[in-house]
Design a protein around this motif. Structure first.
Motif, PDB file in Angstrom:
ATOM      1  N   PHE A 325       0.836  -1.198   0.000  1.00  0.00           N
ATOM      2  CA  PHE A 325       0.000   0.000   0.000  1.00  0.00           C
ATOM      3  C   PHE A 325       0.871   1.248   0.000  1.00  0.00           C
ATOM      4  N   THR A 326       0.467   2.269  -0.739  1.00  0.00           N
ATOM      5  CA  THR A 326       1.010   3.599  -0.497  1.00  0.00           C
ATOM      6  C   THR A 326       0.232   4.178   0.681  1.00  0.00           C
ATOM      7  N   GLY A 327       0.834   5.166   1.325  1.00  0.00           N
ATOM      8  CA  GLY A 327       0.148   5.784   2.449  1.00  0.00           C
ATOM      9  C   GLY A 327      -1.151   6.438   2.045  1.00  0.00           C
ATOM     10  N   SER A 328      -1.165   7.151   0.924  1.00  0.00           N
ATOM     11  CA  SER A 328      -2.377   7.856   0.501  1.00  0.00           C
ATOM     12  C   SER A 328      -3.499   6.895   0.153  1.00  0.00           C
ATOM     13  N   ASP A 329      -3.157   5.760  -0.470  1.00  0.00           N
ATOM     14  CA  ASP A 329      -4.177   4.772  -0.810  1.00  0.00           C
ATOM     15  C   ASP A 329      -4.806   4.194   0.450  1.00  0.00           C
ATOM     16  N   LEU A 330      -3.971   3.857   1.403  1.00  0.00           N
ATOM     17  CA  LEU A 330      -4.477   3.291   2.651  1.00  0.00           C
ATOM     18  C   LEU A 330      -5.312   4.311   3.418  1.00  0.00           C
ATOM     19  N   ARG A 331      -4.867   5.549   3.458  1.00  0.00           N
ATOM     20  CA  ARG A 331      -5.619   6.591   4.164  1.00  0.00           C
ATOM     21  C   ARG A 331      -6.996   6.793   3.533  1.00  0.00           C
ATOM     22  N   ARG A 332      -7.051   6.843   2.209  1.00  0.00           N
ATOM     23  CA  ARG A 332      -8.343   7.069   1.557  1.00  0.00           C
ATOM     24  C   ARG A 332      -9.295   5.909   1.807  1.00  0.00           C
ATOM     25  N   ARG A 333      -8.776   4.694   1.759  1.00  0.00           N
ATOM     26  CA  ARG A 333      -9.649   3.542   2.021  1.00  0.00           C
ATOM     27  C   ARG A 333     -10.160   3.587   3.452  1.00  0.00           C
ATOM     28  N   HIS A 338     -14.163   3.372   5.839  1.00  0.00           N
ATOM     29  CA  HIS A 338     -14.311   2.952   7.231  1.00  0.00           C
ATOM     30  C   HIS A 338     -14.469   4.124   8.199  1.00  0.00           C
ATOM     31  N   HIS A 339     -14.654   5.336   7.684  1.00  0.00           N
ATOM     32  CA  HIS A 339     -14.941   6.522   8.494  1.00  0.00           C
ATOM     33  C   HIS A 339     -13.898   6.771   9.575  1.00  0.00           C
ATOM     34  N   ILE A 340     -12.634   6.779   9.166  1.00  0.00           N
ATOM     35  CA  ILE A 340     -11.540   7.063  10.089  1.00  0.00           C
ATOM     36  C   ILE A 340     -10.586   8.050   9.442  1.00  0.00           C
ATOM     37  N   PHE A 341     -10.292   9.148  10.163  1.00  0.00           N
ATOM     38  CA  PHE A 341      -9.299  10.116   9.717  1.00  0.00           C
ATOM     39  C   PHE A 341      -7.910   9.676  10.171  1.00  0.00           C
ATOM     40  N   ALA A 375      -7.516  -6.775   4.977  1.00  0.00           N
ATOM     41  CA  ALA A 375      -8.005  -8.099   4.555  1.00  0.00           C
ATOM     42  C   ALA A 375      -8.842  -8.011   3.295  1.00  0.00           C
ATOM     43  N   ASN A 376      -9.677  -6.984   3.180  1.00  0.00           N
ATOM     44  CA  ASN A 376     -10.576  -6.845   2.025  1.00  0.00           C
ATOM     45  C   ASN A 376      -9.849  -6.394   0.764  1.00  0.00           C
ATOM     46  N   SER A 377      -8.564  -6.030   0.933  1.00  0.00           N
ATOM     47  CA  SER A 377      -7.807  -5.546  -0.235  1.00  0.00           C
ATOM     48  C   SER A 377      -6.773  -6.563  -0.689  1.00  0.00           C
TER      49      SER A 377
END
Length: 377
Positions: A325-333, A338-341, A375-377
């Protein structure tokens, strides 16, 4: 007129906050593990904080530093006691960058020297002197480039000894924990040896605790894990829970003179009321202890999750990387699905900088959703 387009924005607008949660206009709730970039220290809309600011603005919102302000004196006394620096003196300003500007200027005034030693991947702010000591050419305009700042690798004591031996440096500025670079710590041994080399060469040691201070690491300041006492300490971010405020803590060995530093808005009545409320809540609710406990739990649990490549940090200042994962991809997901900043740093690091009041239940919610996201990715 429109806004100058310099920010990459998520398509979401929080309009209300409570504790470690923010809400949009349609009522959607998000778990805030970023705290507005480490600014929200005691949680959104803490009742004691809200009352302190509201009561103060109803009495007197502002007057300049040309008159006495007993709130400043109270803040200096409270901050000195709770931080472990009761003998230091306090200069109040408006931001972290301004605090670092004044710290480096103070070091130069005191020593008569013009150079500053800084460290690789450092971030100290975007004003002229602060950005010159920041190791990121992309945000340095030609105007900011100077021969008065020298960079050496973090945790390389031999490079520090060699540079400082020239006795040309007014100060060495170092973050308690590097934040923008992706949560990288100076080792306790390095900080102790750096302090000794600074002392031996007449160089002032400046600890930038703007992001790593105010309880975030599980101690009041991150450098206290190493058992050192810098000449100058800078702080901002969590100092007033969202009200603009910065501070410089100054060793009693450094002389002051009238007019050497100054500010219009720094230490104003509202800023001091906000900062005093933050200290009260931190003490009454044991938030530094909570940051240490919940942070240790989060770090331990994150390291158990398959696919997690690295977890760094102390307390509630955490950087993590996930394989693939890149950080930005993980953050956006995480943010949108999942409604987390969360925050980012560099290409691969996700930063967690929640309020010091983060509960174990909210930490568990994050861990559950984080496991799902991977897990879903």
């Amino acid at each position: 007129m429109k806004l100058f387009d310099v920010y990459s924005l998520y398509d979401i607008e929080p309009v209300r906050g409570e504790g470690s949660h923010v809400f949009t206009a349609d009522g959607s709730e998000y778990l805030d593990l970023y705290g507005g970039h480490a600014v929200i220290s005691i949680g959104h809309a803490h009742p004691k904080y809200v009352k302190a600011v509201a009561d103060q603005v109803a009495r007197l919102g502002f007057y300049s530093n040309s008159v006495q302000n007993s709130l400043q004196t109270r803040l200096a006394e409270r901050l000195g006691t709770l931080s472990g620096y009761p003998d230091y003196e306090l200069f109040l300003c408006n931001s972290g960058a301004e605090a670092n500007e004044n710290a480096m200027k103070l070091a130069s005034f005191t020593t008569g020297r013009s150079k500053i030693l800084a460290f690789g991947k450092a971030f100290h702010g975007r004003t002229s002197g602060a950005v010159a000591a920041t190791d990121n050419p992309a945000i340095q305009a030609p105007f900011n480039k100077t021969d008065n700042v020298e960079f050496i690798p973090l945790n390389d004591i031999e490079a520090a000894r060699e540079a400082l031996a020239s006795r040309q440096f007014a100060g060495a500025i170092i973050e308690g924990i590097q934040g923008v670079s992706g949560i990288h710590e100076p080792t306790p041994e390095f900080l102790r040896e750096l302090q000794e080399e600074c002392h031996n060469t007449g160089t002032l040691l400046i600890l930038d605790e703007i992001q790593s201070g105010y309880g975030r690491s599980g101690r009041f300041f991150a450098h206290q894990h190493a058992g050192i006492r810098p000449d100058i300490i800078t702080c901002a971010k969590g100092i007033a829970n969202g009200f603009p405020c910065g501070a410089v803590l100054i060793s009693p060995a450094i002389p002051a003179r009238k007019g050497m530093l100054g500010t219009t808005f720094g230490g104003n009545h509202l800023a001091c009321a906000a900062a005093l409320a933050v200290l009260d809540v931190m003490e009454e609710e044991n938030l530094i202890e909570n940051a240490a406990e919940v942070g240790e739990y989060l770090i331990s649990e994150l390291r158990k999750i398959p696919g997690v490549k690295d977890v760094r940090g102390r307390g509630l200042m955490i950087g993590l990387e996930v394989e693939g994962f890149t950080g930005s991809d993980l953050r956006r997901r995480l943010l949108f699905d999942h409604h987390i900043f969360t925050g980012g740093a560099g290409q691969y690091t996700v930063r967690l900088l929640p309020a010091l009041s983060l509960s174990k239940a909210d930490a568990d919610r994050f861990l559950t959703e984080f496991r799902k996201a991977i897990a879903n990715s």
